[in-house]
Design a protein around this motif. Structure first.
Motif, PDB file in Angstrom:
ATOM      1  N   THR A  46       0.842  -1.187   0.000  1.00 50.32           N
ATOM      2  CA  THR A  46       0.000   0.000   0.000  1.00 50.32           C
ATOM      3  C   THR A  46       0.873   1.231   0.000  1.00 50.32           C
ATOM      4  O   THR A  46       2.090   1.157   0.188  1.00 50.32           O
ATOM      5  N   PRO A  54       0.125   1.788   7.319  1.00 46.15           N
ATOM      6  CA  PRO A  54      -0.246   0.564   6.623  1.00 46.15           C
ATOM      7  C   PRO A  54      -1.585   0.051   7.139  1.00 46.15           C
ATOM      8  O   PRO A  54      -2.080   0.513   8.167  1.00 46.15           O
ATOM      9  N   PHE A  55      -2.143  -0.890   6.408  1.00 45.75           N
ATOM     10  CA  PHE A  55      -3.395  -1.509   6.858  1.00 45.75           C
ATOM     11  C   PHE A  55      -3.163  -2.284   8.145  1.00 45.75           C
ATOM     12  O   PHE A  55      -2.193  -3.028   8.272  1.00 45.75           O
ATOM     13  N   MET A  91      -7.211   1.903   8.304  1.00 44.14           N
ATOM     14  CA  MET A  91      -6.612   1.907   6.971  1.00 44.14           C
ATOM     15  C   MET A  91      -6.563   3.307   6.385  1.00 44.14           C
ATOM     16  O   MET A  91      -7.435   4.135   6.619  1.00 44.14           O
ATOM     17  N   SER A  95      -5.857   2.599   0.345  1.00 43.86           N
ATOM     18  CA  SER A  95      -5.320   1.241   0.409  1.00 43.86           C
ATOM     19  C   SER A  95      -6.150   0.315  -0.474  1.00 43.86           C
ATOM     20  O   SER A  95      -7.369   0.460  -0.569  1.00 43.86           O
TER      21      SER A  95
END
Length: 299
Positions: A46, A54-55, A91, A95
């Motif tokens: 991502t 980041p997720f 998130m 993403s």
């Protein structure tokens, strides 16, 4: 300024009508559905180049944990009998497979239709042109398989897709662009998903010439299988996101990123019904989405 009026927040998506939607759905084979989205998971590739998170995903409730914590006060016996799991996530809205809204990029503090950050951007989000403004998109989809034109699985790093590449792909596929299309450009980067080391760096993508050609052809949205749609790094020394600023701020053309176009390429499915809707996140600069492709019925 927008040709659709001073209050317009959705740009070329104004070309979606009840009639165009009925026509596309009437032609679609609902028994064959191809998912154009990627899976979302912890560790996925991502955009984090600007410090974006980041997720992340975590459990909020687990069967054994609820028996210990009794979070809603029903007692241990019920918590042991009723096995309850629930999770949460965090998130960056850009993403995975998602659509960029028209407040995502602009020039000198102004976005599409001249809306200014000084007037319309609050502490938490834009007051206009967010993901909540976008309608569901049901339109003719067109695959532009540039990787196939060059006979490669993936285009070379930082390959710039211009008008000639697009025209060669359309000629090879025997397809013509039409006003109202959702155009999906295949670079081949989707074939290496989710290998971040191969998917993210030095992206092949559409350059300004290619974006201009597609916008002037009447595309209502332009997507690709890479993370930025456009070629990176930018060939423009004065604009690190020349295609984004042009399409979003000047043309009112939303951008769809991280599409999975591999099955379309395998099936040589170059025209199809595109069906997609993003999350209605108020004021958001992007909306996660799960677009679908349905082949047209044979005439």
């Amino acid at each position: 300024m927008s040709p659709f009026g001073a209050d317009d927040q959705i740009g070329m998506l104004n070309l979606l009508t009840a009639e165009s939607t009925r026509d596309v759905l009437a032609r679609a084979d609902g028994g064959r559905v191809i998912d154009l989205s990627v899976d979302v998971f912890v560790g996925m590739p991502t955009w984090t180049a600007g410090g974006e998170p980041p997720f992340q995903m975590w459990m909020e409730h687990t069967p054994r944990g609820s028996a210990v914590d009794d979070p809603i006060g029903v007692g241990r016996a019920q918590n042991e009998y009723v096995s309850w799991s629930a999770d949460a996530m965090s998130m960056f809205v850009h993403s995975g497979t998602h659509i960029d809204t028209l407040n995502h990029f602009g020039y000198d503090g102004r976005i599409w239709n001249g809306f200014s950050a000084d007037e319309y951007l609050g502490s938490k989000h834009w007051k206009i042109a967010g993901a909540d403004a976008f309608p569901p998109i049901i339109a003719r989809g067109v695959l532009v398989d540039v990787a196939a034109v060059h006979g490669v699985e993936v285009l070379p790093d930082s390959y710039a897709i211009g008008r000639a590449d697009i025209e060669s792909a359309m000629e090879r596929q025997d397809v013509e662009l039409q006003v109202g299309d959702v155009v999906c450009v295949r670079t081949g980067r989707g074939s290496v998903w989710p290998d971040a080391n191969r998917y993210l760096p030095r992206e092949p993508g559409v350059n300004l010439e290619g974006a201009t050609y597609l916008a002037e052809a009447g595309a209502i949205a332009i997507g690709a299988d890479n993370i930025a749609l456009e070629v990176l790094p930018s060939p423009d020394p004065d604009n690190w996101m020349a295609v984004h600023t042009y399409l979003l701020a000047e043309c009112g053309v939303p951008i769809i990123e991280v599409l999975d176009l591999e099955e379309l390429s395998r099936q040589r499915l170059y025209e199809f019904a595109f069906v997609g809707a993003c999350m209605k996140i108020r004021g958001a600069t992007g909306g996660p989405m799960r677009p679908l492709a349905m082949p047209f019925k044979e005439s």
